[in-house]
Design a protein around this motif. Structure first.
Motif, PDB file in Angstrom:
ATOM      1  N   GLN A 178       0.854  -1.187   0.000  1.00 13.79           N
ATOM      2  CA  GLN A 178       0.000   0.000   0.000  1.00 13.79           C
ATOM      3  C   GLN A 178       0.887   1.234   0.000  1.00 13.79           C
ATOM      4  OE1 GLN A 178      -3.537  -0.326  -0.157  1.00 13.79           O
ATOM      5  NE2 GLN A 178      -2.765  -2.370  -0.614  1.00 13.79           N
ATOM      6  N   VAL A 179       0.610   2.119  -0.901  1.00 15.01           N
ATOM      7  CA  VAL A 179       1.361   3.364  -1.032  1.00 15.01           C
ATOM      8  C   VAL A 179       0.441   4.533  -0.689  1.00 15.01           C
ATOM      9  CG1 VAL A 179       2.946   2.390  -2.747  1.00 15.01           C
ATOM     10  CG2 VAL A 179       0.866   3.544  -3.510  1.00 15.01           C
ATOM     11  N   PRO A 180       1.014   5.711  -0.541  1.00 14.05           N
ATOM     12  CA  PRO A 180       0.184   6.875  -0.206  1.00 14.05           C
ATOM     13  C   PRO A 180      -0.586   7.404  -1.417  1.00 14.05           C
ATOM     14  CG  PRO A 180       2.486   7.520  -0.337  1.00 14.05           C
ATOM     15  CD  PRO A 180       2.442   6.029  -0.502  1.00 14.05           C
ATOM     16  N   ARG A 181      -1.711   6.779  -1.692  1.00 20.28           N
ATOM     17  CA  ARG A 181      -2.605   7.239  -2.768  1.00 20.28           C
ATOM     18  C   ARG A 181      -3.926   7.661  -2.146  1.00 20.28           C
ATOM     19  NH1 ARG A 181      -0.768   6.359  -7.875  1.00 20.28           N
ATOM     20  NH2 ARG A 181       0.772   4.721  -8.126  1.00 20.28           N
ATOM     21  N   ASP A 182      -4.542   8.671  -2.748  1.00 15.06           N
ATOM     22  CA  ASP A 182      -5.853   9.108  -2.266  1.00 15.06           C
ATOM     23  C   ASP A 182      -6.947   8.282  -2.937  1.00 15.06           C
ATOM     24  OD1 ASP A 182      -6.238  10.171  -4.854  1.00 15.06           O
ATOM     25  OD2 ASP A 182      -5.797  12.221  -4.225  1.00 15.06           O
ATOM     26  N   ALA A 183      -8.188   8.596  -2.653  1.00  9.79           N
ATOM     27  CA  ALA A 183      -9.330   7.839  -3.176  1.00  9.79           C
ATOM     28  C   ALA A 183      -9.404   7.862  -4.703  1.00  9.79           C
ATOM     29  CB  ALA A 183     -10.631   8.375  -2.577  1.00  9.79           C
ATOM     30  N   ASP A 184      -8.818   8.889  -5.328  1.00  7.10           N
ATOM     31  CA  ASP A 184      -8.817   8.987  -6.784  1.00  7.10           C
ATOM     32  C   ASP A 184      -7.618   8.285  -7.411  1.00  7.10           C
ATOM     33  OD1 ASP A 184     -11.184  10.511  -6.854  1.00  7.10           O
ATOM     34  OD2 ASP A 184     -10.047  12.344  -6.451  1.00  7.10           O
ATOM     35  N   GLY A 185      -6.752   7.683  -6.572  1.00  7.84           N
ATOM     36  CA  GLY A 185      -5.582   6.983  -7.083  1.00  7.84           C
ATOM     37  C   GLY A 185      -4.366   7.858  -7.288  1.00  7.84           C
ATOM     38  N   MET A 198      12.140   3.855  -4.819  1.00  7.21           N
ATOM     39  CA  MET A 198      10.704   3.953  -5.042  1.00  7.21           C
ATOM     40  C   MET A 198      10.431   4.615  -6.393  1.00  7.21           C
ATOM     41  SD  MET A 198       9.759   2.655  -2.218  1.00  7.21           S
ATOM     42  CE  MET A 198       8.155   3.042  -1.633  1.00  7.21           C
ATOM     43  N   MET A 199       9.289   4.243  -6.967  1.00 11.46           N
ATOM     44  CA  MET A 199       8.886   4.874  -8.215  1.00 11.46           C
ATOM     45  C   MET A 199       8.237   6.220  -7.926  1.00 11.46           C
ATOM     46  SD  MET A 199       5.662   2.551  -9.230  1.00 11.46           S
ATOM     47  CE  MET A 199       4.165   2.607  -8.295  1.00 11.46           C
ATOM     48  N   SER A 200       8.318   7.101  -8.871  1.00  9.36           N
ATOM     49  CA  SER A 200       7.644   8.386  -8.788  1.00  9.36           C
ATOM     50  C   SER A 200       8.094   9.166  -7.556  1.00  9.36           C
ATOM     51  CB  SER A 200       6.132   8.158  -8.801  1.00  9.36           C
ATOM     52  OG  SER A 200       5.442   9.332  -9.064  1.00  9.36           O
ATOM     53  N   ASP A 201       7.155   9.810  -6.873  1.00 10.22           N
ATOM     54  CA  ASP A 201       7.471  10.619  -5.693  1.00 10.22           C
ATOM     55  C   ASP A 201       7.146   9.889  -4.401  1.00 10.22           C
ATOM     56  OD1 ASP A 201       8.367  12.804  -7.177  1.00 10.22           O
ATOM     57  OD2 ASP A 201       6.335  13.566  -7.436  1.00 10.22           O
ATOM     58  N   LEU A 202       7.110   8.580  -4.455  1.00  8.69           N
ATOM     59  CA  LEU A 202       6.802   7.806  -3.259  1.00  8.69           C
ATOM     60  C   LEU A 202       7.975   7.793  -2.300  1.00  8.69           C
ATOM     61  CD1 LEU A 202       5.080   4.704  -4.876  1.00  8.69           C
ATOM     62  CD2 LEU A 202       3.987   6.669  -3.793  1.00  8.69           C
ATOM     63  N   ARG A 203       7.653   7.882  -1.015  1.00  5.86           N
ATOM     64  CA  ARG A 203       8.658   7.776   0.035  1.00  5.86           C
ATOM     65  C   ARG A 203       8.546   6.463   0.798  1.00  5.86           C
ATOM     66  NH1 ARG A 203      10.865  12.826   1.730  1.00  5.86           N
ATOM     67  NH2 ARG A 203       9.950  14.564   0.628  1.00  5.86           N
TER      68      ARG A 203
END
Length: 127
Positions: free
Chosen positions: A32-39, A110-115
């Motif tokens: 699980q990554v930090p994504r909001d309800a809109d993905g 991590m991919m993108s701006d994920l921490r």
């Protein structure tokens, strides 16, 4: 032994994995990554991203009828080990000493701006 999948994407083009898979009382929750309800990725500090990722982990557990108290192991992937203390502070909001699971924490590109990304295994006796 029946296998139940939760949160399997139904829309075309979605990635082919389930949020969680249950077998014989064991629940395996995907990363699980930090994504909001809109993905969309929730941007911000480790504190902000950790809280969002752990909230998503909790939501996947609840979707399958489990809770944080059922978690037996957590895997944590962080981009920068200097963020470890920030992550631990947020982690303690979700997992109390009474229900502290086994845990692994490793540095990962991590991919993108994920921490951060978090997955877990939970168990509930279904008898």
């Amino acid at each position: 032994m029946p296998i139940t999948r939760y949160g399997t994407p139904a829309k075309a083009g979605a990635l082919p994995f389930s949020k969680a898979v249950e077998a014989d009382g064991w629940l395996y929750v995907s990363g699980q990554v930090p994504r909001d309800a809109d993905g969309e990725i929730v941007s911000g500090s480790m504190t902000v991203q950790a809280r969002a990722a752990l909230a998503n982990l909790k939501a996947a557990l609840v979707l399958a009828g489990y809770g944080l108290e059922d978690v037996v192991r957590v895997n944590v992937f962080i981009d920068d080990p200097r963020d470890f203390a920030q992550f631990n502070k947020v982690y303690a909001e979700f997992f109390t000493p009474e229900h502290a699971p086994a845990r692994v924490c490793v540095q990962a590109a991590m991919m993108s701006d994920l921490r951060v990304e978090v997955d877990c295994v939970a168990y509930r006796d279904k008898a």
